[in-house]
Motif scaffolding. Structure first.
Motif, PDB file in Angstrom:
ATOM      1  N   ILE A 111      -2.371   0.933  -4.421  1.00  0.00           N
ATOM      2  CA  ILE A 111      -1.680  -0.278  -4.007  1.00  0.00           C
ATOM      3  C   ILE A 111      -0.949  -0.853  -5.223  1.00  0.00           C
ATOM      4  O   ILE A 111      -1.459  -0.808  -6.348  1.00  0.00           O
ATOM      5  CB  ILE A 111      -2.668  -1.306  -3.394  1.00  0.00           C
TER       6      ILE A 111
ATOM      7  N   VAL B 174       0.864  -1.181   0.000  1.00  0.00           N
ATOM      8  CA  VAL B 174       0.000   0.000   0.000  1.00  0.00           C
ATOM      9  C   VAL B 174       0.902   1.233   0.000  1.00  0.00           C
ATOM     10  O   VAL B 174       1.750   1.392   0.882  1.00  0.00           O
ATOM     11  CB  VAL B 174      -0.916   0.018   1.240  1.00  0.00           C
TER      12      VAL B 174
ATOM     13  N   ASP C 225     -12.294  -1.374  -0.322  1.00  0.00           N
ATOM     14  CA  ASP C 225     -13.345  -1.516  -1.335  1.00  0.00           C
ATOM     15  C   ASP C 225     -13.021  -2.704  -2.237  1.00  0.00           C
ATOM     16  O   ASP C 225     -11.878  -2.883  -2.658  1.00  0.00           O
ATOM     17  CB  ASP C 225     -13.403  -0.221  -2.162  1.00  0.00           C
TER      18      ASP C 225
ATOM     19  N   HIS D 124      -7.613   3.918  -6.548  1.00  0.00           N
ATOM     20  CA  HIS D 124      -9.017   4.217  -6.278  1.00  0.00           C
ATOM     21  C   HIS D 124      -9.260   5.699  -6.524  1.00  0.00           C
ATOM     22  O   HIS D 124      -8.505   6.548  -6.064  1.00  0.00           O
ATOM     23  CB  HIS D 124      -9.352   3.869  -4.821  1.00  0.00           C
TER      24      HIS D 124
ATOM     25  N   TYR E 210     -18.699   1.795 -10.005  1.00  0.00           N
ATOM     26  CA  TYR E 210     -20.064   1.522  -9.567  1.00  0.00           C
ATOM     27  C   TYR E 210     -21.011   2.356 -10.417  1.00  0.00           C
ATOM     28  O   TYR E 210     -20.747   3.531 -10.689  1.00  0.00           O
ATOM     29  CB  TYR E 210     -20.244   1.890  -8.095  1.00  0.00           C
TER      30      TYR E 210
ATOM     31  N   TYR F 141     -10.941   3.229   1.300  1.00  0.00           N
ATOM     32  CA  TYR F 141     -10.919   2.971  -0.144  1.00  0.00           C
ATOM     33  C   TYR F 141     -10.153   1.695  -0.477  1.00  0.00           C
ATOM     34  O   TYR F 141     -10.492   0.969  -1.404  1.00  0.00           O
ATOM     35  CB  TYR F 141     -10.313   4.170  -0.881  1.00  0.00           C
ATOM     36  N   LEU F 142      -9.108   1.424   0.286  1.00  0.00           N
ATOM     37  CA  LEU F 142      -8.328   0.201   0.038  1.00  0.00           C
ATOM     38  C   LEU F 142      -9.155  -1.046   0.294  1.00  0.00           C
ATOM     39  O   LEU F 142      -8.928  -2.091  -0.314  1.00  0.00           O
ATOM     40  CB  LEU F 142      -7.074   0.184   0.920  1.00  0.00           C
TER      41      LEU F 142
ATOM     42  N   THR G   1      -0.403   4.624  -0.818  1.00  0.00           N
ATOM     43  CA  THR G   1      -1.179   5.761  -0.301  1.00  0.00           C
ATOM     44  C   THR G   1      -2.565   5.227   0.088  1.00  0.00           C
ATOM     45  O   THR G   1      -2.885   4.077  -0.205  1.00  0.00           O
ATOM     46  CB  THR G   1      -1.351   6.863  -1.381  1.00  0.00           C
ATOM     47  N   PRO G   2      -3.424   6.027   0.691  1.00  0.00           N
ATOM     48  CA  PRO G   2      -4.780   5.544   1.022  1.00  0.00           C
ATOM     49  C   PRO G   2      -5.606   5.133  -0.197  1.00  0.00           C
ATOM     50  O   PRO G   2      -6.671   4.545  -0.043  1.00  0.00           O
ATOM     51  CB  PRO G   2      -5.411   6.743   1.734  1.00  0.00           C
ATOM     52  N   THR G   3      -5.115   5.433  -1.409  1.00  0.00           N
ATOM     53  CA  THR G   3      -5.882   5.062  -2.610  1.00  0.00           C
ATOM     54  C   THR G   3      -5.039   4.327  -3.648  1.00  0.00           C
ATOM     55  O   THR G   3      -5.472   4.149  -4.782  1.00  0.00           O
ATOM     56  CB  THR G   3      -6.480   6.314  -3.279  1.00  0.00           C
TER      57      THR G   3
ATOM     58  N   ARG H 158      -8.047   3.643   5.499  1.00  0.00           N
ATOM     59  CA  ARG H 158      -8.023   2.527   4.558  1.00  0.00           C
ATOM     60  C   ARG H 158      -9.399   2.156   3.994  1.00  0.00           C
ATOM     61  O   ARG H 158      -9.593   1.056   3.491  1.00  0.00           O
ATOM     62  CB  ARG H 158      -7.369   1.301   5.222  1.00  0.00           C
TER      63      ARG H 158
END
Lengths: 391, 77
Positions: A200, A194, B38, A248, A280, B35-36, A196-198, B33
């Motif tokens: 991977i 990981v 999801d 994300h 989505y 979003y991770l 960053t928070p968005t 975390r």
């Protein structure tokens, strides 16, 4: 640590099985020294049934597939699977050698995942049966989360034992065999991180060694205007390194990028690029669109038309130089998420792919008198329909 | 070969870093975390469909490995 690194380097440089086992053992030691973080999670209890269809290049393959997974004792999850390919038709290189036109393949698989401490271990078996090909596979793997759950390391080993024959029981190969064996060993190493928070990313490496009768017992090469059974080397070692990234986006969507480099001792080199976008749509629909590019060079002993006899000769189009492009769409419809009928959720899925293959040095003829025809190309479609429930 | 060796060594150093030998701390906190977690961030969403897709490629391409395929046999002709 120095001896460990030296052993790892030796494995990367050679295909010797013993060295590779030492290499894996060294990595296991490294990972076992890292048992300090939170536990992994077992997969969800789920049952999935699927129908699949492939149609292209003169071949049609379809059949059902089933996968059922159930947790036990809070630390285990067991799964069983069934997969069937019903095959009709044949690709041009096989028709040239006079192959049969229908067959079926049944695969049974079972697996168990075990959560022990901070590690998730898995053991799997698969057995595949065709009238002219049997394959048994056993796999072992372990994954572990470290660094506060931001890093996952994994490794695996797969051992395969295959038996090749002809459905008409005719003899084949230089030794006039009616049955021949292949031993296969796969060594896998992976890392996901990981960033960053968005975002991977992951890196996966796999080395595969094959030893045995590796060619198709039906296929022939064109040699000086005549047909001769193809001859492959008895061993093959390949290495693949793949990089993937997932990002994300805040509008309930994500994009995917993947690249794989492949090389082997038959001098094939291949590049694969994957791009995808998932979003989505409303509260129940999940839509995916993806594109895949694949390009490979030919094996050193491949030729569309041999002018002289060589020790090794192949006319398998999968060993020639070619490019393929794939465009796919996938829709997943969430039937329900709340508990209903004792179930915790259910999905309906649809996947369609369009594939185009363009060969550089393969004429695709089924009549030997026309072997210098223009390069072959074909397009194909795949369809998957599936239904899954969680419980 | 040198590239492969370099990658393996790099991975090992990253593992050592994860062990705490380097002064690194997890930089994404658990509450960040969402979003991770999801499902669309999973590399292996829908395992059965992924296995089929990989099987289709493996039976028609010279390259193999570093993916998610398992099991043997061809199912091709």
């Amino acid at each position: 640590m120095v001896p460990v690194l030296r052993q790892g380097g030796a494995v990367a440089a050679t295909s010797h099985r013993l060295s590779a086992m030492k290499y894996l053992a060294a990595i296991v030691v490294v990972v076992c020294c890292m048992m300090q973080s939170r536990a992994a999670v077992l997969p969800e209890d789920e049952a999935e049934i699927m129908y699949h269809l492939y149609d292209g290049g003169g071949v049609e393959v379809d059949g059902p597939a089933l996968l059922v997974r159930k947790g036990l004792f809070d630390t285990m999850s067991v799964s069983v699977g069934y997969y069937r390919d019903s095959i009709s038709g044949a690709s041009p290189d096989v028709i040239l050698g006079g192959s049969k036109y229908s067959d079926s393949r049944d695969e049974l698989s079972a697996g168990i995942e075990y959560l022990y401490g901070n590690s998730l271990m898995n053991l799997g078996f698969a057995s595949s049966d065709e009238s002219d090909y049997e394959a048994d596979t056993i796999s072992l793997g372990v994954s572990h989360e470290v660094f506060g759950g931001l890093t996952t390391v994994s490794m695996g080993y797969v051992s395969g034992s295959d038996t090749v024959s002809r459905s008409d029981n005719a003899s084949f190969g230089d030794d006039n065999l009616t049955e021949a064996d292949i031993d296969r060993n796969q060594y896998q190493l992976g890392l996901s991180q990981v960033l960053t928070p968005t975002l991977i990313v992951s890196v996966n490496y796999e080395a595969i060694t094959d030893d045995g009768f590796l060619n198709n017992p039906y296929r022939s090469v064109i040699l000086q205007g005549g047909l001769v059974a193809e001859r492959y080397p008895g061993t093959r070692t390949s290495q693949a390194l793949a990089l993937q990234a997932k990002k994300h986006w805040l509008n309930r969507s994500a994009s995917h990028f993947g690249y794989r480099f492949f090389t082997d001792t038959w001098e094939i080199q291949a590049h694969t690029i994957d791009l995808g976008y998932t979003s989505y749509v409303g509260s129940r629909l999940l839509a995916d669109i993806y594109y895949r590019f694949y390009d490979q060079s030919a094996a050193s002993f491949y030729s569309n038309n041999f002018e002289q006899e060589l020790n090794f000769m192949a006319r398998d189009k999968e060993l020639s130089s070619y490019t393929s492009n794939t465009l796919g769409v996938k829709f997943t419809y969430r039937l329900f998420e709340e508990s209903k009928y004792g179930l915790h959720g259910g999905d309906l899925g649809f996947i369609y792919e369009y594939m185009k293959y363009d060969y550089d040095d393969y004429s695709g003829v089924t009549d030997i008198s026309n072997f210098n025809a223009s390069p072959y190309s074909f397009d194909a479609s795949t369809l998957q329909l599936y239904f899954s429930v969680r419980y | 070969m040198r590239l492969i060796r370099l990658c393996v060594v790099s991975i090992l150093f990253m593992l050592l870093g994860a062990c705490g030998h380097f002064p690194l701390e997890p930089w994404v906190a658990p509450y960040e975390r969402e979003y991770l977690a999801d499902e669309i961030m999973s590399f292996s969403r829908d395992p059965l469909a992924n296995k089929y897709r990989q099987h289709v490629y493996d039976t028609r391409e010279g390259a193999r490995g570093a993916g998610i395929a398992s099991g043997g046999g061809c199912g091709c002709n």
